[in-house]
Design a protein around this motif. Structure first.
Motif: not given
Length: 981
Positions: A74, A77, A100, A102-103, A145, A159, A162, A192, A209
């Motif tokens: 996570r 954000r 958030d 993310r994976s 990534s 969301v 990134l 961020s 991602h």
């Protein structure tokens, strides 16, 4: 929900004074300055509860482990710009910290015995997590990534995207430049954006991602029961093909073979359909194992006796169609020469088999005694048979030249012996030697039998000894025969001296005894119901003991020897332990491990070789271009060290090699990459901060692009990561502190929280918002009058001389009387923050003074405060020079950094830093800096000389000028002219 229900406490390393409280259904983020929750990460009703959380340092993210074994990442954000200038209040402050998803990786199949146990994260790169499962498995999940299309992004998910960072290893790079995005977490995603920050204009941002990939799996042992058996010991004859293999029989019928030198599972074989009861090796590449099914109403079982060939994995039924509905097998024993096998049943006569041909030699008659213990003798007649065989071959070779008379003299028995030897044992082409074994019956009588070929002869019987109980196990080595009985006694029989001695152990019945391998080694391990002991049979005394109880929580299931001085214990807690003979933990040198594939780990090398490898990777100024072939380098060390260095270089991944060989890969990036490869966190932080500020503060860059670093409203493009806190640029640090105080303000619930927010706003210069909070104090509050007057003071304070003098006098008196915080606030109201910082430093509040300087003072005044902090950190009673180095880097005092590094004797880091500074033009060339550079180069040249790099030492000694002249003469003595003495 109370603190007692909390599963874990953790601190956010990327945020000062933030703490995590982990509960099964949510994670609370606490701000310790106001003691208030500023963020909640909750999972939906159908979600899987949390089990563990690990906060990240490089990015504001969390690795979370769930009860189904799923690992999630996570990331906080990011928010768009919501305020315009630092003086304007935030009309819509951030209500809470939001993280958030993310994976996430795949979950495991959770059962009563299989569940996730714990998770650890890579402390250096933070891009991999290892999951430990209760069944012994270790799963390595790496974060990868991938650049995604804008069309593939789900805009309705809510969301924020990134983006990949604009820099790699501290230096901004273009899209087409060579880089490795998955090197670490901060190279995968950019930080961020804080509230009020926008992404740099004109920067090429690539949305990414994240996904987890399983890159490693270490299988563990299944649930007990276990039976263990070590392969035949190492000898001078099998040293070339020997492998230390341990066979482990399990309760599900499989046999796991472990290679003890590398600690990995060599093979897993599904051999049986029921619990494995025993294993006996027939050679270095094969073993026999037996299993018995659950007894039926008549007490009969299905016996499975399998012969397994390890290279092929082939398993054959050793007893053929036998085994259904018969008495269970209790033990199998292979003879010393691996010729014969004795199969002992519970209520059935003994069977003797030929291991080489898998044929039954003899099934004993029904009146054969019931066997309680059996062991083969180490003595045999193989040597004498081989001598006769050799003599026969020599006689056959001479028969073409000898006379008929001499031929007739040859004994016919010798010739017949040769013919017999050639006719049998086709598999091994060896003659059958005579071997012996002993066994005991229920009455304690000892039987001695001889086996030769298919002949079994009863040699001797020893009547039972009244002092012995029922014999449960026998061990035989050399002239020493040891018997264990049901009363816990050990009986030592010296066959050569014909002396017997019984020793009571005062423990439960002896379940197993086994001699250690090695010629002349008479150590013996004995296993009981409640532990194990090691005995010296020569001295007939106990060497060590282990007993289940308070300190030992496990129960021993089986024992064996791995080497002549290390024992193997299989226990009911699901572990197999290899211990020293003293029953203490055993250590194993990592450089002696036989790894299946090369592994990058420079710490496996001796320290001098590891430092040489680091110097080779960092800087190769003696070459026209970088190389990873150390064989061509003039490195006057022994070839073994050179080969080990080359093995480490070859073990690097192709991506890393491509970076190291890239001519555009700068020295700063190389230093940062090598610090990651070595896992050196101190160097990693140093080179990260150094690369950022050398690039952003270099004179050439500032002259060529004067508006690149600073934009409107003091915004900084590509700032230092906020995880470095006080080391960041002033404007960026102030923005972050404003966001934090806005968050605290949004979460305030009591007067104390409001007062702390007011104090922070006053220090930050947010006077209008501070006045609003002061006026919110209710009339029934005891601080109502003081807060009202304070609001009036803040509103009406002027810059006139008399008012400033009065406020400064009051502030000074308050500080002198212990009201330090109040006095500092008053000084900040009249723009005397520099004086406030000096008072804070005087009273030992160094961190608070640095914080105030970063948010209120100009660059010059802030630098003065931080330089005094550096002097304090470098003082002998504090001695935090590594932290002082980072502060100096943030100030751009690069000559001071080089001088401090040299004083700390970090010669390699100092020389490489000087090289980078000279490239960026960060040094003012004067007499003092020239002397410092010469001294650094001279010391680095000596360091390279000690490591064996003569060419590098010559180069830096020549750069050092007069300071390196002596070293130059030592490395290359001047040639004498003809006639000179």
């Amino acid at each position: 929900m109370t603190l007692n229900d909390c599963l874990q406490l953790a601190y956010l390393p990327s945020k000062r004074n933030h703490m995590l409280l982990l509960y099964p259904r949510e994670i609370l983020i606490l701000d310790l300055e106001v003691n208030q929750t500023v963020g909640v990460i909750a999972i939906e009703r159908t979600g899987v509860p949390f089990l563990q959380v690990i906060p990240c340092f490089q990015r504001d993210g969390l690795f979370c482990l769930h009860e189904n074994g799923c690992i999630t990442l996570r990331v906080r954000r990011s928010y768009s710009s919501v305020f315009t200038t630092s003086e304007d209040p935030d009309p819509d402050p951030v209500q809470e910290l939001t993280y958030d998803l993310r994976s996430q990786c795949d979950a495991i199949r959770v059962t009563k015995t299989v569940r996730p146990f714990s998770m650890v994260c890579c402390p250096v790169n933070e891009n991999a997590a290892a999951l430990v499962v209760s069944d012994g498995r270790v799963m390595i999940w790496e974060l990868k990534s991938a650049v995604c299309n804008r069309n593939s992004r789900n805009s309705s998910s809510g969301v924020s995207p990134l983006y990949s960072p604009v820099s790699f290893c501290g230096i901004p790079v273009g899209v087409l430049q060579n880089k490795l995005p998955d090197l670490s977490l901060d190279n995968m995603i950019g930080q961020s954006a804080i509230a009020g920050e926008e992404h740099p204009k004109g920067a090429v941002l690539q949305e990414v991602h994240l996904k987890f990939l399983l890159t490693g799996l270490l299988s563990g042992l299944p649930s007990p029961q276990f039976t263990v058996r070590m392969c035949p010991p190492l000898t001078t004859k099998n040293i070339k093909m020997y492998r230390p293999l341990l066979a482990v029989g399990t309760g599900n019928g499989s046999v796991l073979v472990y290679h003890l030198t590398n600690g990995l599972l060599y093979k897993e074989l599904s051999v049986h359909s029921c619990e494995v009861r025993g294993i006996e090796w027939t050679s270095l590449t094969g073993f026999l194992s037996f299993a018995t099914s659950t007894p039926n109403n008549m007490g009969l079982v299905r016996n499975e006796l399998q012969l397994v060939d390890l290279p092929t994995g082939r398993s054959i039924a050793f007893r053929g169609e036998r085994g259904n509905d018969e008495s269970p097998i209790e033990m199998i024993k292979v003879s010393h020469l691996k010729q014969y096998l004795a199969v002992v049943f519970k209520d059935k006569p003994l069977e003797l088999w030929d291991v080489r041909t898998c044929t039954l030699l003899r099934e004993m008659s029904k009146n054969f005694p019931a066997i309680t213990a059996l062991e083969w003798s180490p003595s045999h007649n193989l040597k004498s048979l081989r001598k006769k065989q050799l003599a026969t071959r020599e006689a056959m070779a001479r028969q073409t030249v000898v006379s008929d008379t001499e031929l007739s003299i040859a004994e016919s028995s010798v010739i017949s012996l040769l013919q017999e030897a050639e006719s049998k044992s086709e598999l091994s082409q060896n003659i059958s030697a005579r071997e012996h074994f002993v066994f005991t019956d229920n009455d304690g009588q000892v039987y001695h039998l001889t086996v030769e070929g298919n002949s079994v002869k009863d040699s001797a019987r020893i009547p039972p000894d009244g002092s012995m109980g029922g014999i449960t196990c026998i061990a035989w080595k050399g002239d020493m025969l040891v018997l264990g009985d049901m009363d816990g006694n050990l009986h030592f029989w010296d066959l050569k001296g014909r002396v017997s001695r019984g020793i009571p152990t005062h423990r439960s019945w002896v379940r197993k005894i086994r001699f250690a391998p090695g010629k002349g080694n008479q150590k013996l391990i004995a296993m009981y119901n409640d532990g194990a002991e090691v005995w010296d049979t020569k001295e007939v005394q106990m060497v060590s003991s282990l007993r289940s109880g308070r300190n030992v929580t496990f129960r021993i299931l089986d024992v064996d020897w791995s080497t002549s001085d290390k024992v193997i214990l299989a226990s009911d807690d699901g572990c197999i332990r290899i211990l020293e003979m003293s029953m203490k933990s055993s250590c194993f040198r990592m450089d002696e491990q036989e790894l299946t594939e090369p592994v990058w780990c420079p710490y496996l090398l001796v320290p001098r070789a590891s430092l040489a490898l680091k110097a080779f990777l960092l800087h190769q100024p003696w070459n026209g271009q970088y190389t990873l072939d150390i064989s061509h380098v003039n490195y006057p060390e022994n070839e073994e060290i050179k080969n080990l260095l080359q093995e480490q270089l070859n073990s690097l991944s192709n991506d890393i090699k491509r970076l190291l060989l890239d001519p555009e890969f700068t020295l700063l990036q190389r230093c940062l990459l090598v610090s990651r490869l070595y896992g050196d966190e101190s160097e990693l932080h140093f080179w990260t901060v150094a690369a950022h500020y050398l690039h952003s503060l270099s004179p050439e860059k500032a002259a060529s692009t004067p508006t690149e670093e600073t934009g409107p409203r003091g915004r900084v493009n590509n700032p230092l990561d906020i995880c470095y806190d006080i080391l960041c640029e002033n404007a960026y640090f102030q923005k972050f502190q404003l966001e934090r105080v806005n968050l605290q303000e949004a979460k305030r619930s009591t007067y104390d929280h409001t007062r702390k927010c007011t104090d922070q706003l006053l220090l930050l210069g947010q006077t209008d918002r501070a006045v609003q909070l002061l006026l919110e104090t209710s009339a029934d509050n005891q601080h109502y009058y003081c807060d009202s007057l304070k609001a009036c003071l803040v509103t009406t304070v002027t810059s006139s001389g008399p008012s400033q003098s009065t406020i400064k006098l009051v502030a000074t008196n308050m500080i002198a009387n212990g009201k330090l915080a109040e006095g500092v606030q008053l000084l900040c109201l009249i723009d005397k923050a520099a004086d406030a910082c000096r008072y804070l430093q005087t009273y030992g509040e160094w961190n608070r003074a640095a914080w105030l300087a970063k948010v209120r003072l100009s660059s010059e005044e802030c630098a003065d405060v931080l330089k005094r902090w550096v002097d304090h950190l470098c003082s002998p009673h504090v001695n935090q020079k590594s932290k002082a180095l980072l502060v100096l880097l943030s100030l751009g005092c690069f000559s001071g950094v080089a001088e401090t590094l040299h004083s700390m004797r970090y010669f390699d880091r100092a020389a490489l830093f000087v090289e980078a500074c000279l490239k960026y033009g960060a040094f003012e060339v004067n007499e003092d800096t020239a002397k410092l550079i010469s001294a650094i180069y001279a010391d680095y040249a000596r360091s390279l000389k000690n490591l064996g790099f003569k060419q590098g030492a010559l180069l830096f000694a020549s750069k050092a000028g007069a300071a390196g002249r002596d070293l130059l003469n030592e490395l290359e003595p001047p040639k004498q002219e003809p006639g000179e003495e």
